[in-house]
Design a protein around this motif. Structure first.
Motif, PDB file in Angstrom:
ATOM      1  N   UNK A  68      -5.520   2.202   3.774  1.00 15.08           N
ATOM      2  CA  UNK A  68      -6.590   1.296   3.324  1.00 15.08           C
ATOM      3  C   UNK A  68      -5.989   0.189   2.468  1.00 15.08           C
ATOM      4  N   UNK A  69      -6.424  -1.048   2.704  1.00 16.26           N
ATOM      5  CA  UNK A  69      -5.974  -2.145   1.843  1.00 16.26           C
ATOM      6  C   UNK A  69      -6.738  -2.055   0.528  1.00 16.26           C
ATOM      7  N   UNK A  70      -6.192  -1.301  -0.410  1.00 21.03           N
ATOM      8  CA  UNK A  70      -6.949  -0.921  -1.601  1.00 21.03           C
ATOM      9  C   UNK A  70      -7.166  -2.055  -2.588  1.00 21.03           C
ATOM     10  N   UNK A  74       2.003  -6.050  10.430  1.00 25.70           N
ATOM     11  CA  UNK A  74       0.917  -5.676   9.517  1.00 25.70           C
ATOM     12  C   UNK A  74       1.248  -4.404   8.740  1.00 25.70           C
ATOM     13  N   UNK A  75       2.278  -3.694   9.212  1.00 24.02           N
ATOM     14  CA  UNK A  75       2.676  -2.461   8.560  1.00 24.02           C
ATOM     15  C   UNK A  75       3.468  -2.764   7.287  1.00 24.02           C
ATOM     16  N   UNK A 107       4.324   3.704  -3.477  1.00 26.56           N
ATOM     17  CA  UNK A 107       4.801   3.065  -4.700  1.00 26.56           C
ATOM     18  C   UNK A 107       4.447   1.576  -4.661  1.00 26.56           C
ATOM     19  N   UNK A 108       4.207   0.993  -5.822  1.00 25.46           N
ATOM     20  CA  UNK A 108       3.845  -0.431  -5.879  1.00 25.46           C
ATOM     21  C   UNK A 108       4.882  -1.304  -5.188  1.00 25.46           C
ATOM     22  N   UNK A 109       6.157  -0.860  -5.177  1.00 27.98           N
ATOM     23  CA  UNK A 109       7.205  -1.652  -4.538  1.00 27.98           C
ATOM     24  C   UNK A 109       7.528  -1.162  -3.131  1.00 27.98           C
ATOM     25  N   UNK A 110       6.816  -0.149  -2.641  1.00 22.97           N
ATOM     26  CA  UNK A 110       7.098   0.393  -1.302  1.00 22.97           C
ATOM     27  C   UNK A 110       6.798  -0.624  -0.210  1.00 22.97           C
ATOM     28  N   UNK A 158       3.469  -0.044   1.395  1.00 22.54           N
ATOM     29  CA  UNK A 158       2.426   0.395   0.472  1.00 22.54           C
ATOM     30  C   UNK A 158       1.396  -0.694   0.189  1.00 22.54           C
ATOM     31  N   UNK A 159       0.115  -0.251   0.161  1.00 27.69           N
ATOM     32  CA  UNK A 159      -0.947  -1.159  -0.270  1.00 27.69           C
ATOM     33  C   UNK A 159      -1.513  -0.683  -1.607  1.00 27.69           C
TER      34      UNK A 159
END
Lengths: 501, 303, 307
Positions: free
Chosen positions: A262-264, A384-385, A418-421, A424-425
């Motif tokens: 989900x694009x949180x 998009x991934x 992770x925020x830097x993954x 990751x969203x």
């Protein structure tokens, strides 16, 4: 084996060739696709791995598929010398199929080959990440490996490093792998088949299968038909709908876990109530037959065999009334829940993926959410991934499937949450802290930190639409005795195959 | 028809096609996504693009590629790490053999049954032939292909499911490939023959006492061939671009499957090499068809 | 169509439509074809009003149900892989299917036909350019065209129709061109021209009857091909995306179930087949019925069938 001839001719042929007894031990395996190469360092590509891993090339360590435990193979033991250095004792009496001795220098060459800059190497990119390895032979059978940064699970990581022979050319992806395994490549008819034959001078126990031929058909129904008809003995990976014969077909947990990411950060999906509602709206139990009735509902992106799996997390369950109420509540607070949410799909990511998305779309519309489906080919889907995302302001849920091959949650958590993954969203300080706490730790501290991260992601943040621990299906001819395992997605260990008579 | 001029013009098509493919295929996305693992960092992707020369302006890439072509180097497949032209030339003969057999059967069948149908339009033979040929031509090929495998190889155990081999291995793939060309060509033959058979010169031939079979299969057929040849050419061209469904279902390593995979994997060198090979064949085919027009109708030759 | 009458001075025959209608009523095959097409067009227009939720709402209990009477009229033809009524979806899918197929076929036929006319009647630079562009299109893999259009123009049904039409232009173009070139060299055309007949008149009188049967035959078969091709491109996200669908995408999603639930792919396949057949039968019939050189067959045939 082929039955195009009448029985009389067939009998004649059998008589004429009865001298070749060995053919009774040859098997044919049908794969979904032809390997692009047989390059040992591309062995994470499943089509490469299924041919060469454990058959042609071997690794220092292996993960036992059922228990997840790390076991010795080409290395007999290992120890950590300091934070950055590991010492491996190598097995004695092993030779490569080209006659070269297996020793510390050979492993050092293989590790060097793995890290060369000229071509893309999947093992290096995917498993070793940014870590540089320096291999230094101590004596003939002792090797020190130094890492550029602390890696507490280096022996686990070495299980994916296929040791290639020093004679293998340094350039290009090889089509002629040379390793220490029980089989050697005898022929590769491009587009048609690959044949392996048993080595006479293999160091370990002699497998029963003497020759193996790999062929490939992209259509699942054809793969299944080939085993049914006796043209092949093992069809690795058939679709669930084609697995209709309990005598021949085996379902197995294939290690993959699916989710909708989900694009949180994008309204209305930045509201946890909407995210929870999207989970509650799905009747995942009823939808299960689409991807395979033996699948398990997932509440985290790794399976039970992975260190860091939290057995206490429970699926949300199916509750459309509650879901609709949550959406209404969010709307009452001014959330733009009428905004169209894009469902990003990728054709063929797993059998039934298109139907799953259609079902989700219909079920989400029941609770008042509007969605549109956009299916992409793999190349476009990958854009998009990965960050930076092409349309960062688009509220979306993104089809994702993940396999944690190494059995440790660190290979999942950082990239995915992770925020830097890269994938990751999610941007949550608590999750970041838990991941950073777990990564350098060992033992229980490591496990608990990862479990806490999964619990936060599932219970508090509802960061994903949680879906399934997936199953795969194989069809095995009654001629042979073999059962798939969680490692079947990445390898087919021919030494495990027995002939029925 | 000046063959030299025609060939020269075709070379323009080839170069134009090639440039278009080169520039436009690069619009379809960054291959680094497909060649690096899903979790590769942006830096890793940039390094990959640099190493492969994809960071250069496309026009520079184009001219350096042209230069290497002149040296006989058609580039290296990213996926397979071997010469792209080798991959294309391994696969092309497989497709060529398959479509040569299928189209010969389809063409012969279409001529025979198309003429039979045209002798008495709306007669029993016509209705039966039209029904069967149109049904074959409009059935989804993958459905037919898999159905045939399930029925003829699995249920009836008559034929091998797939793969390369002796005549038995050819039956199912050829049957599937014959359907559409046979159906379409058969209908085109029929339509053109109905038209021709009522033309004055046929009436003259009949009046002169020429045998009916000769009237139909010699006098009329030759005059009805113009649209048949055109449509046959179009069908051949589309199959030269790959009989993809048949190749993939039956495991024939033809050029269609190679091309599709290269396009989906953004393996540019292989895209270019395969299109080059099939384009040469298709453009040559078009020249042959234009020559055939002249042969079929002597008046065109004087142009 | 009265232009094809042998008497050039004949006035338009006002009774012709009625006569054709009466002929149709006496002729079972084209009559059936007309009925099939009318039903399809009716479904395309009113389909959304005709079928209820059974066609759109998943019903997992009925997943892949075989054609049967037990679950009521809506599930007479079975249920699809999400338990939706197959019959309802055949009706509902008619609109998108017809719009895409008709759009692509008509577009390629008219563009191809027009360019073929130009290329055939005026040899020279323009003709050369047209023919070389045709070469390029023929040699360009359609999947690559689709990807390029997707990246340059974006998704959408219009762009999908464009891709499908472009790839089919060459066959119409080359067919028309070949006929035009042939006609231009016939002695009587030269004679007609010397007598002051315009190019347009010559083309109408001689080209149309010669080239139309071939074009219609190709178009009818193309209708099926376009629908199948469309479903083959949907995985790129170029055109039809759920909840929209076509018969082609129904066939495609039934592909995995051929061994377990053959009707999922077969029934929409039958609809595609029925449409193609009806189009071809009707096109053939109209052509024969309006061609004075052929119409004698009708009287013999109808006499034969009435006895």
């Amino acid at each position: 084996m082929r039955t195009v001839f009448g029985p009389g001719i067939l009998a004649g042929i059998l008589l004429a060739t009865s001298a070749i007894v060995a053919s009774a031990q040859s098997i044919t395996v049908v794969l979904p696709e032809e390997p692009p190469s047989l390059e040992p360092c591309e062995s994470k590509h499943s089509s490469v791995g299924r041919v060469i891993i454990r058959n042609v090339t071997q690794s220092l360590t292996v993960i036992e598929p059922t228990s997840g435990a790390l076991e010795p193979l080409l290395a007999t033991s290992w120890e950590q010398l300091d934070e950055l250095t590991w010492r491996f004792k190598l097995r004695e009496g092993v030779t490569f199929s080209d006659g070269a001795d297996f020793d510390a220098a050979a492993v050092a060459t293989a590790i060097e080959r793995l890290q060369r800059e000229d071509i893309v190497c999947n093992t290096k990119q995917q498993t070793l990440g940014g870590v540089e390895l320096t291999a230094t032979p101590v004596d003939a059978l002792t090797l020190d490996i130094t890492t550029s940064e602390p890696v507490p699970i280096l022996p686990t990581m070495m299980s994916v490093v296929q040791v290639s022979a020093p004679s293998m050319p340094i350039e290009g992806a090889s089509r002629q792998p040379v390793g220490t395994g029980p089989y050697t490549l005898t022929s590769w008819k491009a587009g048609e088949s690959i044949s392996l034959a048993l080595r006479g001078d293999y160091w370990g126990d002699k497998p029963e299968v003497s020759d193996a031929t790999f062929v490939w058909r992209s259509e699942s129904a054809v793969r299944a038909a080939m085993v049914e008809k006796g043209e092949a003995d093992i069809a690795l990976v058939i679709a669930g709908v084609d697995a209709d014969d309990p005598q021949m077909d085996f379902a197995y947990p294939n290690g993959e876990t699916t989710r909708m990411r989900i694009s949180t950060k994008v309204p209305p999906l930045d509201d946890v109530r909407v995210r929870r509602a999207m989970n509650l709206a799905l009747d995942l139990e009823a939808m299960k037959p689409i991807i395979g009735s033996e699948a398990q509902l997932a509440s985290q992106l790794v399976g039970p065999a992975v260190n860091g799996f939290d057995a206490d997390l429970k699926p949300f369950g199916y509750d459309p009334e509650e879901a609709a109420a949550l959406v209404k509540a969010a709307q009452a607070d001014g959330m733009p829940v009428d905004q169209t949410i894009t469902i990003i799909g990728r054709e063929g990511i797993y059998p039934g993926s298109t139907e799953i998305l259609e079902a989700m779309q219909a079920l989400w519309s029941e609770i008042g959410l509007t969605t549109e489906i956009r299916t992409f080919d793999t190349g476009n889907w990958l854009r998009y991934q990965n960050r930076p995302f092409p349309e960062p302001d688009m509220p979306n849920v993104h089809t994702d499937q993940h396999d944690n091959l190494l059995g440790d949650a660190t290979f999942t958590l950082f990239n995915k949450y992770h925020s830097d993954g890269v994938n990751s969203t999610l941007h949550d300080a608590e999750v970041d802290a838990l991941i950073e706490k777990g990564e350098p730790a060992t033992g229980a501290a490591r496990t608990e930190a990862f479990q806490a991260a999964f619990a936060r992601i599932h219970d508090d943040l509802v960061a994903d639409v949680f879906m399934y621990h997936m199953v795969g299906y194989t069809r095995v001819s009654p001629r042979v005795i073999w059962k798939p395992s969680v490692s079947t997605n990445s390898e087919l260990d021919l030494s495990q195959v027995r002939m029925a008579d | 028809m000046n063959l030299f001029r025609r060939t020269l013009l075709t070379l323009f098509s080839l170069v134009g096609l090639f440039a278009l493919v080169f520039f436009l295929s690069r619009v379809t996305g960054d291959p680094s996504y497909l060649f690096l693992p899903v979790d590769a960092s942006a830096e890793a992707r940039a390094a990959f693009s640099r190493a492969q020369g994809f960071d250069q302006p496309v026009s520079i890439q184009f001219f350096s590629y042209l230069k290497s072509i002149l040296n006989g180097d058609f580039g290296t497949s990213l996926r397979q790490q071997r010469p792209a032209m080798d991959i294309a030339l391994e696969a092309f003969p497989v497709t060529l053999r398959l479509i040569a057999v299928s189209l010969s059967i389809a063409f012969a069948g279409a001529l025979l049954f198309g003429c039979l149908a045209a002798i008495r339009p709306r007669g029993i033979a016509d209705r039966l032939i039209s029904l069967v040929s149109l049904a074959g031509a409009s059935a989804p090929d993958f459905w037919v292909a898999i159905m045939l495998v399930l029925v003829f190889s699995v249920k009836l155990d008559l034929l091998p499911t797939s793969g390369l081999g002796g005549p038995a291995y050819w039956v199912l793939p050829v049957f599937v490939l014959v359907l559409r060309p046979f159906g379409l060509l058969g209908q085109v033959v029929r339509g053109a023959m109905i038209q021709t058979l009522s033309a004055p010169f046929i009436k003259t031939a009949r009046a002169k006492g020429v045998a009916e079979q000769r009237v139909v299969f010699v006098h009329a057929l030759r005059n009805a061939m113009l649209p048949v040849v055109t449509v046959a050419g179009d069908l051949t061209a589309s199959l030269l671009n790959g009989a993809v469904i048949v190749e993939t279902v039956f495991g024939w390593p033809g050029i269609g499957g190679v091309m599709i995979n290269a396009i989906l994997q953004r393996d540019f060198a292989v895209i270019q090499a395969t299109i080059l090979v099939t384009a040469v064949a298709i453009l040559a085919l078009n020249i042959v068809i234009d020559l055939a027009y002249g042969w079929l109708d002597p008046r065109l030759r004087t142009a | 169509m009265s232009q094809t009458d042998p008497a050039p001075l004949a006035r338009p025959d006002r009774a012709a439509p009625f006569r054709l209608g009466r002929m149709l009523l006496r002729d079972p095959a084209p009559l059936l074809a007309t009925c099939v097409l009318l039903v399809i067009v009716f479904s395309a227009i009113f389909g959304a009003e005709l079928v209820g939720e059974t066609a759109t709402k998943p019903n997992f209990a009925l997943r892949n149900a075989a054609p049967q009477f037990e679950h009521g009229f809506a599930y007479l033809l079975g249920a699809d892989n999400l338990g939706r009524s197959v019959m309802g979806r055949l009706v509902l899918g008619a609109r998108t299917t017809i719009a895409i197929a008709a759009g692509a076929v008509v577009l390629s036929l008219s563009i191809g036909g027009a360019l073929g006319l130009v290329a055939g009647s005026r040899p020279g630079l323009l003709s050369d350019v047209i023919m070389r562009l045709t070469d390029i299109i023929m040699a360009f893999p359609s999947l690559l065209i689709a990807l390029i259009v997707l990246y340059l123009l974006g998704p959408g049904i219009g762009n999908l129709v464009l891709v499908l039409a472009v790839t089919r232009i060459p066959v119409y173009l080359r067919t028309v061109r070949a006929e035009v070139m042939e006609i231009r060299r016939r002695p009587f055309v030269a004679a007609a021209r010397s007598m002051g007949a315009g190019q347009g008149w010559i083309m109408r009188k001689h080209l149309v009857p010669l080239v139309l049967p071939t074009l219609f035959t190709i178009a009818a078969v193309d209708f099926a091909a376009v629908i199948i091709a469309e479903s083959g491109l949907s995985f790129l996200g170029l055109g039809v995306q759920p909840p929209d669908f076509t018969w082609g995408s129904m066939v495609a999603s039934g592909r995995g179930y051929i061994s377990s639930a053959w009707w999922l792919a077969a029934l929409p396949g039958v609809m595609i087949l029925a449409t193609t057949l009806s189009l071809a039968v009707l096109a053939n019939w109209v052509r024969l019925a309006t061609d004075p050189a052929q119409s004698w067959r009708f009287f013999r045939a109808s006499k034969g069938s009435s006895t």
